[in-house]
Design a protein around this motif. Structure first.
Motif, PDB file in Angstrom:
ATOM      1  N   MET A  50       0.853  -1.198   0.000  1.00  0.00           N
ATOM      2  CA  MET A  50       0.000   0.000   0.000  1.00  0.00           C
ATOM      3  C   MET A  50       0.885   1.243   0.000  1.00  0.00           C
ATOM      4  O   MET A  50       1.778   1.383   0.829  1.00  0.00           O
ATOM      5  CB  MET A  50      -0.891   0.007   1.245  1.00  0.00           C
ATOM      6  N   SER A  51       0.678   2.141  -0.919  1.00  0.00           N
ATOM      7  CA  SER A  51       1.504   3.332  -1.025  1.00  0.00           C
ATOM      8  C   SER A  51       1.016   4.403  -0.078  1.00  0.00           C
ATOM      9  O   SER A  51      -0.103   4.376   0.422  1.00  0.00           O
ATOM     10  CB  SER A  51       1.464   3.860  -2.461  1.00  0.00           C
ATOM     11  N   GLY A  52       1.877   5.385   0.168  1.00  0.00           N
ATOM     12  CA  GLY A  52       1.517   6.491   1.049  1.00  0.00           C
ATOM     13  C   GLY A  52       0.394   7.340   0.506  1.00  0.00           C
ATOM     14  O   GLY A  52      -0.219   8.110   1.236  1.00  0.00           O
ATOM     15  N   ASN A  53       0.090   7.202  -0.803  1.00  0.00           N
ATOM     16  CA  ASN A  53      -0.979   8.000  -1.396  1.00  0.00           C
ATOM     17  C   ASN A  53      -2.364   7.430  -1.123  1.00  0.00           C
ATOM     18  O   ASN A  53      -3.371   8.054  -1.447  1.00  0.00           O
ATOM     19  CB  ASN A  53      -0.757   8.099  -2.916  1.00  0.00           C
ATOM     20  N   ASP A  54      -2.434   6.222  -0.575  1.00  0.00           N
ATOM     21  CA  ASP A  54      -3.731   5.604  -0.329  1.00  0.00           C
ATOM     22  C   ASP A  54      -4.493   6.283   0.805  1.00  0.00           C
ATOM     23  O   ASP A  54      -5.718   6.240   0.848  1.00  0.00           O
ATOM     24  CB  ASP A  54      -3.564   4.117   0.012  1.00  0.00           C
ATOM     25  N   ILE A  55      -3.775   6.874   1.739  1.00  0.00           N
ATOM     26  CA  ILE A  55      -4.388   7.479   2.922  1.00  0.00           C
ATOM     27  C   ILE A  55      -3.805   8.860   3.140  1.00  0.00           C
ATOM     28  O   ILE A  55      -2.583   9.029   3.233  1.00  0.00           O
ATOM     29  CB  ILE A  55      -4.137   6.617   4.177  1.00  0.00           C
ATOM     30  N   VAL A  56      -4.674   9.849   3.200  1.00  0.00           N
ATOM     31  CA  VAL A  56      -4.263  11.210   3.545  1.00  0.00           C
ATOM     32  C   VAL A  56      -5.141  11.645   4.708  1.00  0.00           C
ATOM     33  O   VAL A  56      -6.241  12.162   4.511  1.00  0.00           O
ATOM     34  CB  VAL A  56      -4.403  12.179   2.350  1.00  0.00           C
ATOM     35  N   PHE A  57      -4.681  11.398   5.924  1.00  0.00           N
ATOM     36  CA  PHE A  57      -5.504  11.663   7.095  1.00  0.00           C
ATOM     37  C   PHE A  57      -5.439  13.139   7.450  1.00  0.00           C
ATOM     38  O   PHE A  57      -4.385  13.775   7.385  1.00  0.00           O
ATOM     39  CB  PHE A  57      -5.029  10.809   8.280  1.00  0.00           C
ATOM     40  N   ASP A  58      -6.586  13.672   7.852  1.00  0.00           N
ATOM     41  CA  ASP A  58      -6.719  15.114   8.115  1.00  0.00           C
ATOM     42  C   ASP A  58      -6.471  15.404   9.591  1.00  0.00           C
ATOM     43  O   ASP A  58      -7.389  15.652  10.369  1.00  0.00           O
ATOM     44  CB  ASP A  58      -8.132  15.562   7.710  1.00  0.00           C
ATOM     45  N   PHE A  59      -5.214  15.407   9.999  1.00  0.00           N
ATOM     46  CA  PHE A  59      -4.896  15.653  11.399  1.00  0.00           C
ATOM     47  C   PHE A  59      -5.093  17.115  11.798  1.00  0.00           C
ATOM     48  O   PHE A  59      -5.127  17.437  12.986  1.00  0.00           O
ATOM     49  CB  PHE A  59      -3.451  15.240  11.697  1.00  0.00           C
ATOM     50  N   SER A  60      -5.233  18.014  10.845  1.00  0.00           N
ATOM     51  CA  SER A  60      -5.398  19.440  11.168  1.00  0.00           C
ATOM     52  C   SER A  60      -6.854  19.883  11.154  1.00  0.00           C
ATOM     53  O   SER A  60      -7.148  21.066  11.261  1.00  0.00           O
ATOM     54  CB  SER A  60      -4.587  20.298  10.189  1.00  0.00           C
TER      55      SER A  60
ATOM     56  N   THR B 189      -5.666  -3.532   7.155  1.00  0.00           N
ATOM     57  CA  THR B 189      -4.364  -2.981   6.761  1.00  0.00           C
ATOM     58  C   THR B 189      -4.422  -1.466   6.646  1.00  0.00           C
ATOM     59  O   THR B 189      -3.514  -0.750   7.098  1.00  0.00           O
ATOM     60  CB  THR B 189      -3.913  -3.589   5.415  1.00  0.00           C
ATOM     61  N   GLN B 190      -5.491  -0.945   6.053  1.00  0.00           N
ATOM     62  CA  GLN B 190      -5.639   0.505   5.940  1.00  0.00           C
ATOM     63  C   GLN B 190      -5.799   1.154   7.317  1.00  0.00           C
ATOM     64  O   GLN B 190      -5.217   2.208   7.587  1.00  0.00           O
ATOM     65  CB  GLN B 190      -6.843   0.834   5.061  1.00  0.00           C
ATOM     66  N   ILE B 191      -6.586   0.529   8.181  1.00  0.00           N
ATOM     67  CA  ILE B 191      -6.779   1.086   9.520  1.00  0.00           C
ATOM     68  C   ILE B 191      -5.466   1.073  10.294  1.00  0.00           C
ATOM     69  O   ILE B 191      -5.113   2.045  10.967  1.00  0.00           O
ATOM     70  CB  ILE B 191      -7.869   0.309  10.279  1.00  0.00           C
ATOM     71  N   ASP B 192      -4.710  -0.013  10.184  1.00  0.00           N
ATOM     72  CA  ASP B 192      -3.406  -0.078  10.845  1.00  0.00           C
ATOM     73  C   ASP B 192      -2.494   1.057  10.380  1.00  0.00           C
ATOM     74  O   ASP B 192      -1.765   1.656  11.178  1.00  0.00           O
ATOM     75  CB  ASP B 192      -2.727  -1.424  10.561  1.00  0.00           C
ATOM     76  N   ALA B 193      -2.536   1.361   9.084  1.00  0.00           N
ATOM     77  CA  ALA B 193      -1.693   2.443   8.557  1.00  0.00           C
ATOM     78  C   ALA B 193      -2.098   3.786   9.161  1.00  0.00           C
ATOM     79  O   ALA B 193      -1.235   4.617   9.495  1.00  0.00           O
ATOM     80  CB  ALA B 193      -1.790   2.485   7.036  1.00  0.00           C
ATOM     81  N   ILE B 194      -3.396   4.019   9.312  1.00  0.00           N
ATOM     82  CA  ILE B 194      -3.868   5.253   9.925  1.00  0.00           C
ATOM     83  C   ILE B 194      -3.423   5.320  11.390  1.00  0.00           C
ATOM     84  O   ILE B 194      -2.966   6.368  11.875  1.00  0.00           O
ATOM     85  CB  ILE B 194      -5.396   5.352   9.824  1.00  0.00           C
TER      86      ILE B 194
END
Length: 225
Positions: free
Chosen positions: A1-11, A30-35
């Motif tokens: 999974m690349s870093g582009n799959d998830i862009v979390f809005d921490f701001s 897997t996606q949730i673990d990455a977040i």
């Protein structure tokens, strides 16, 4: 999974005063673990919604150790949790015990933000005395979230009896003609009780966010004098 799959809005909290939550229903473990990895790097606490037990157990054991899970609401707190900063501002009133999962999703969303809500369950209008016995208690809260399925009559009854800001959540509870919550949604939308705000079906999270916006606006107005 690349870093582009998830862009979390921490701001997000800095912009609108509400944290981004993790809607887990359509995400893989897997996606949730990455977040959650990203949250750990920032020492950030997260709210996870619609995470079922099977998906929870599929997460990394290291992440599971940091999770406070509620099986009724299918929500989880990950990492540090804010202390309670507000009590008595919000009442969550659910028509039946079958509506408890949505009501508790709202309660857990509020708690993650530091708001301790009062939860009042099984006061539907089929036994109206159950509601009238709790009216004085409900009226003490400036914001009320009404959660109901079937005919959703609770929203109209409460809307005609209390002066609080009313946020209504239709649930998918009910037999065939309830149409998985569409009947409750339409009933709330056409209620003759004025000034009701109506959320999407089963959206306890959204109702809690609406309540937090009301509380934040009230706080700003007090600060302005």
């Amino acid at each position: 999974m690349s870093g582009n799959d998830i862009v979390f809005d921490f701001s997000r909290a800095e912009r609108i005063g509400l944290d981004e939550a993790v809607f887990c229903q359509m995400k893989s473990a897997t996606q949730i673990d990455a977040i959650l990895d990203g949250a750990l790097q920032r020492d950030a606490g997260l709210l996870l919604t619609r995470i079922d037990p099977d998906k929870l157990t599929a997460l990394s054991p290291a992440h599971q150790e940091r999770i406070d899970y509620c099986a009724i609401s299918l929500t989880a707190f990950f990492g540090p949790l804010r202390p309670v900063a507000s009590r008595g501002a919000v009442a969550i009133v659910a028509a039946g015990t079958s509506d408890a999962s949505v009501a508790r999703e709202a309660a857990r969303t509020l708690r993650h933000a530091g708001v301790e809500a009062s939860l009042i369950v099984d006061v539907g209008v089929a036994g109206l005395w159950r509601l009238t016995e709790r009216l004085d208690e409900i009226r003490h809260h400036p914001v009320v979230i009404a959660v109901a399925g079937m005919d959703a009559a609770l929203a109209s009854v409460l809307g005609g009896l209390v002066s609080s800001a009313m946020i209504c959540v239709p649930t998918s509870v009910g037999y065939g003609a309830a149409e998985s919550g569409r009947t409750a949604l339409n009933a709330m939308l056409v209620s003759c009780a004025p000034g009701l705000t109506v959320c999407n079906i089963d959206n306890g999270y959204g109702a809690a966010c609406a309540a937090m916006r009301i509380l934040a606006t009230a706080a700003r107005m007090r600060a302005l004098g």
